[in-house]
Design an enzyme around this catalytic site. Sequence first.
Site: not given
Length: 216
Positions: A96, A118
Site C-alpha cells: 500500500n 482512483d
Amino acid sequence: MRLRNKPWAKEKLLNYPQFVVHHPETWKEKWHDLFGNNHPIHIEIGTGKGRFITEMAKANPEINYIGIEAYTSVIVSALDRAIEAEVPNLKLLNMNAQKLIDVFGPGEIDRLYLNFSDPWPKNKHEKRRLTYKSFLDMYAKVLVSGGELHFKTDNQALFEYSLISFSEYGLKLKYISLDLHNSDFQGNIMTEYEEKFSQKGNRIYRCEVQFPTISK
C-alpha cells in the site's frame, strides 16, 4: 471494479525475487545497492498491470524504476510483463502506498508517477486521494530536493482537485495538458486504462509539478 481473485498469485510473486521485492523496508536508504548502480530512481504508485512502468524501463535503461501496487491479483500481471521484457532496471512492490516512508529514505526518489489513480469522488473520501496533502507530505519526504511528480488521469474533477491541492502545497507547475492525446507532447507511454479510456473518447489530462528545492 471488482477484482478477480487469483489464489496462485502470491506464490508466483515469491518465485521471481529478481523482480518482486518482498521485504522492501529492509532496503530503505539502500535501493541503489539493490539495483547495483547510482542511477536515478523513479516510482509509480498504482502500477496496475505494469504496461507503463515496463515500457519506461525498456526505453530508459539509465533510470531505475519501481512499480508499487497494492493488489496481488493485479501486480502479478505486471510481473508477467517484467518477465517478458527482461528489464534489469525494474522492481515491483506489492504494498500500500501509505507505507511509502517505511520503505524509502529521505531524498531517495527522483521522480514519482501517478497514473489514473482512483478518484474517490465522494467528499468524505477526500483523504484517500493520492494527491491529497497527507500523501504530498509523504512524497516530499522521499523525493530529492526539487523532485517531480507526473500525474495523468481521465477524470476532470480529480485533475482540477489535484491542481488546487498542488498549488496550495506550494508546488511549481511545470507542464499542463487538458487534452494530452491532441497535444504536441512527445514520448507519451500509455497505461492500460489510458488506452481504454481514450478509445472511448475520454480526454486525458496530464501535469508535471516540482517540489521545492531545499537549500543546504
